[in-house]
Design a protein around this motif. Structure first.
Motif, PDB file in Angstrom:
ATOM      1  N   VAL A  17      57.470  17.510  29.727  1.00 22.93           N
ATOM      2  CA  VAL A  17      57.890  18.328  30.876  1.00 22.93           C
ATOM      3  C   VAL A  17      59.404  18.501  30.933  1.00 22.93           C
ATOM      4  CG1 VAL A  17      55.876  17.758  32.272  1.00 22.93           C
ATOM      5  CG2 VAL A  17      57.903  16.302  32.393  1.00 22.93           C
ATOM      6  N   LYS A  18      60.073  18.290  29.819  1.00 22.31           N
ATOM      7  CA  LYS A  18      61.536  18.353  29.838  1.00 22.31           C
ATOM      8  C   LYS A  18      62.035  19.768  30.066  1.00 22.31           C
ATOM      9  CE  LYS A  18      62.305  18.671  24.856  1.00 22.31           C
ATOM     10  NZ  LYS A  18      63.183  19.734  24.512  1.00 22.31           N
ATOM     11  N   SER A  19      63.205  19.840  30.663  1.00 17.44           N
ATOM     12  CA  SER A  19      63.858  21.121  30.897  1.00 17.44           C
ATOM     13  C   SER A  19      64.291  21.719  29.572  1.00 17.44           C
ATOM     14  CB  SER A  19      65.091  20.925  31.780  1.00 17.44           C
ATOM     15  OG  SER A  19      64.758  20.303  32.980  1.00 17.44           O
ATOM     16  N   LYS A  20      64.495  22.995  29.582  1.00 21.01           N
ATOM     17  CA  LYS A  20      65.059  23.660  28.414  1.00 21.01           C
ATOM     18  C   LYS A  20      66.542  23.842  28.657  1.00 21.01           C
ATOM     19  CE  LYS A  20      60.817  26.005  27.538  1.00 21.01           C
ATOM     20  NZ  LYS A  20      60.180  26.349  26.364  1.00 21.01           N
ATOM     21  N   GLY A  21      67.310  23.826  27.611  1.00 25.31           N
ATOM     22  CA  GLY A  21      68.728  24.089  27.768  1.00 25.31           C
ATOM     23  C   GLY A  21      69.615  22.994  27.225  1.00 25.31           C
ATOM     24  N   GLU A  22      70.884  23.140  27.507  1.00 23.79           N
ATOM     25  CA  GLU A  22      71.911  22.279  26.950  1.00 23.79           C
ATOM     26  C   GLU A  22      72.201  21.052  27.808  1.00 23.79           C
ATOM     27  OE1 GLU A  22      75.224  24.882  26.674  1.00 23.79           O
ATOM     28  OE2 GLU A  22      74.320  26.104  25.116  1.00 23.79           O
ATOM     29  N   ASN A  23      71.551  20.891  28.923  1.00 28.09           N
ATOM     30  CA  ASN A  23      71.881  19.828  29.855  1.00 28.09           C
ATOM     31  C   ASN A  23      71.095  18.549  29.629  1.00 28.09           C
ATOM     32  OD1 ASN A  23      73.765  21.409  31.241  1.00 28.09           O
ATOM     33  ND2 ASN A  23      72.147  22.390  32.389  1.00 28.09           N
ATOM     34  N   LEU A  24      70.553  18.372  28.430  1.00 29.15           N
ATOM     35  CA  LEU A  24      69.746  17.193  28.134  1.00 29.15           C
ATOM     36  C   LEU A  24      70.440  16.290  27.128  1.00 29.15           C
ATOM     37  CD1 LEU A  24      66.208  18.796  27.750  1.00 29.15           C
ATOM     38  CD2 LEU A  24      67.166  17.664  29.759  1.00 29.15           C
ATOM     39  N   MET A  25      70.321  14.993  27.358  1.00 36.08           N
ATOM     40  CA  MET A  25      70.774  13.992  26.393  1.00 36.08           C
ATOM     41  C   MET A  25      69.522  13.283  25.889  1.00 36.08           C
ATOM     42  SD  MET A  25      74.028  12.407  28.455  1.00 36.08           S
ATOM     43  CE  MET A  25      74.569  11.337  27.127  1.00 36.08           C
ATOM     44  N   LEU A  38      74.314   8.035  30.234  1.00 38.62           N
ATOM     45  CA  LEU A  38      75.739   8.260  30.480  1.00 38.62           C
ATOM     46  C   LEU A  38      76.559   7.004  30.210  1.00 38.62           C
ATOM     47  CD1 LEU A  38      75.684  10.501  33.675  1.00 38.62           C
ATOM     48  CD2 LEU A  38      76.051  11.189  31.295  1.00 38.62           C
ATOM     49  N   ALA A  39      76.046   5.851  30.611  1.00 43.04           N
ATOM     50  CA  ALA A  39      76.758   4.599  30.358  1.00 43.04           C
ATOM     51  C   ALA A  39      76.838   4.318  28.865  1.00 43.04           C
ATOM     52  CB  ALA A  39      76.079   3.445  31.085  1.00 43.04           C
ATOM     53  N   THR A  40      75.751   4.563  28.157  1.00 44.74           N
ATOM     54  CA  THR A  40      75.731   4.353  26.709  1.00 44.74           C
ATOM     55  C   THR A  40      76.724   5.282  26.024  1.00 44.74           C
ATOM     56  OG1 THR A  40      73.422   3.668  26.792  1.00 44.74           O
ATOM     57  CG2 THR A  40      74.262   4.396  24.650  1.00 44.74           C
ATOM     58  N   ALA A  41      76.758   6.537  26.443  1.00 42.69           N
ATOM     59  CA  ALA A  41      77.697   7.492  25.859  1.00 42.69           C
ATOM     60  C   ALA A  41      79.137   7.071  26.129  1.00 42.69           C
ATOM     61  CB  ALA A  41      77.434   8.893  26.413  1.00 42.69           C
ATOM     62  N   GLU A  43      80.274   4.008  26.616  1.00 41.12           N
ATOM     63  CA  GLU A  43      80.556   2.840  25.784  1.00 41.12           C
ATOM     64  C   GLU A  43      80.837   3.246  24.338  1.00 41.12           C
ATOM     65  OE1 GLU A  43      77.188   0.244  26.223  1.00 41.12           O
ATOM     66  OE2 GLU A  43      77.607  -0.109  28.342  1.00 41.12           O
ATOM     67  N   LYS A  44      80.016   4.148  23.815  1.00 41.78           N
ATOM     68  CA  LYS A  44      80.220   4.597  22.437  1.00 41.78           C
ATOM     69  C   LYS A  44      81.537   5.342  22.294  1.00 41.78           C
ATOM     70  CE  LYS A  44      75.400   4.871  21.000  1.00 41.78           C
ATOM     71  NZ  LYS A  44      74.314   5.743  20.540  1.00 41.78           N
ATOM     72  N   THR A  45      81.872   6.174  23.268  1.00 41.54           N
ATOM     73  CA  THR A  45      83.130   6.923  23.222  1.00 41.54           C
ATOM     74  C   THR A  45      84.318   5.970  23.244  1.00 41.54           C
ATOM     75  OG1 THR A  45      82.129   8.844  24.275  1.00 41.54           O
ATOM     76  CG2 THR A  45      84.530   8.660  24.406  1.00 41.54           C
ATOM     77  N   GLU A  46      84.272   4.958  24.101  1.00 44.37           N
ATOM     78  CA  GLU A  46      85.346   3.982  24.168  1.00 44.37           C
ATOM     79  C   GLU A  46      85.498   3.258  22.830  1.00 44.37           C
ATOM     80  OE1 GLU A  46      86.444  -0.086  26.590  1.00 44.37           O
ATOM     81  OE2 GLU A  46      85.242   1.444  27.608  1.00 44.37           O
ATOM     82  N   LYS A  47      84.383   2.864  22.224  1.00 43.81           N
ATOM     83  CA  LYS A  47      84.416   2.180  20.926  1.00 43.81           C
ATOM     84  C   LYS A  47      85.026   3.086  19.860  1.00 43.81           C
ATOM     85  CE  LYS A  47      81.473   0.112  17.441  1.00 43.81           C
ATOM     86  NZ  LYS A  47      80.481   0.711  16.587  1.00 43.81           N
ATOM     87  N   TRP A  48      84.601   4.337  19.832  1.00 43.91           N
ATOM     88  CA  TRP A  48      85.127   5.271  18.831  1.00 43.91           C
ATOM     89  C   TRP A  48      86.611   5.534  19.052  1.00 43.91           C
ATOM     90  CZ3 TRP A  48      80.385   8.781  19.888  1.00 43.91           C
ATOM     91  CH2 TRP A  48      79.272   8.271  19.212  1.00 43.91           C
ATOM     92  N   ASP A  49      87.036   5.628  20.314  1.00 43.74           N
ATOM     93  CA  ASP A  49      88.459   5.828  20.605  1.00 43.74           C
ATOM     94  C   ASP A  49      89.284   4.646  20.099  1.00 43.74           C
ATOM     95  OD1 ASP A  49      87.946   8.280  21.782  1.00 43.74           O
ATOM     96  OD2 ASP A  49      88.148   7.541  23.853  1.00 43.74           O
ATOM     97  N   GLU A  50      88.765   3.427  20.296  1.00 43.23           N
ATOM     98  CA  GLU A  50      89.456   2.232  19.799  1.00 43.23           C
ATOM     99  C   GLU A  50      89.526   2.240  18.278  1.00 43.23           C
ATOM    100  OE1 GLU A  50      87.304  -1.024  21.529  1.00 43.23           O
ATOM    101  OE2 GLU A  50      88.040  -0.577  23.547  1.00 43.23           O
TER     102      GLU A  50
END
Length: 69
Positions: A17-25, A38-41, A43-50
């Motif tokens: 039943v998922k929505s269609k479009g670009e607003n899905l992770m 969002l929290a996982t993303a 954390e990963k962004t912070e790790k990659w920035d480091e």
């Protein structure tokens, strides 16, 4: 079953039943993983920035810096 996180509504959606479009992770294996998307993303962004910072501090820079892209 897989799950998706809808960033527009803030809701977890099942694959059927998922929505269609670009607003899905996702997809995520569990509803809990989707809920934490969002929290996982973040954390990963912070790790990659480091990692990027460490890479640049070693003088290796990025591919974009050397004109090879």
């Amino acid at each position: 079953m897989v799950f998706w996180y809808n960033i527009e509504s803030g809701e977890v959606e099942a694959d059927e039943v998922k929505s269609k479009g670009e607003n899905l992770m996702g997809p995520y294996d569990t509803e809990a993983e989707a809920r934490d998307a969002l929290a996982t993303a973040a954390e990963k962004t912070e790790k990659w920035d480091e990692e990027d910072k460490a890479w640049e501090e070693k003088g290796w820079g990025s591919a974009a810096d050397d004109g090879s892209c």
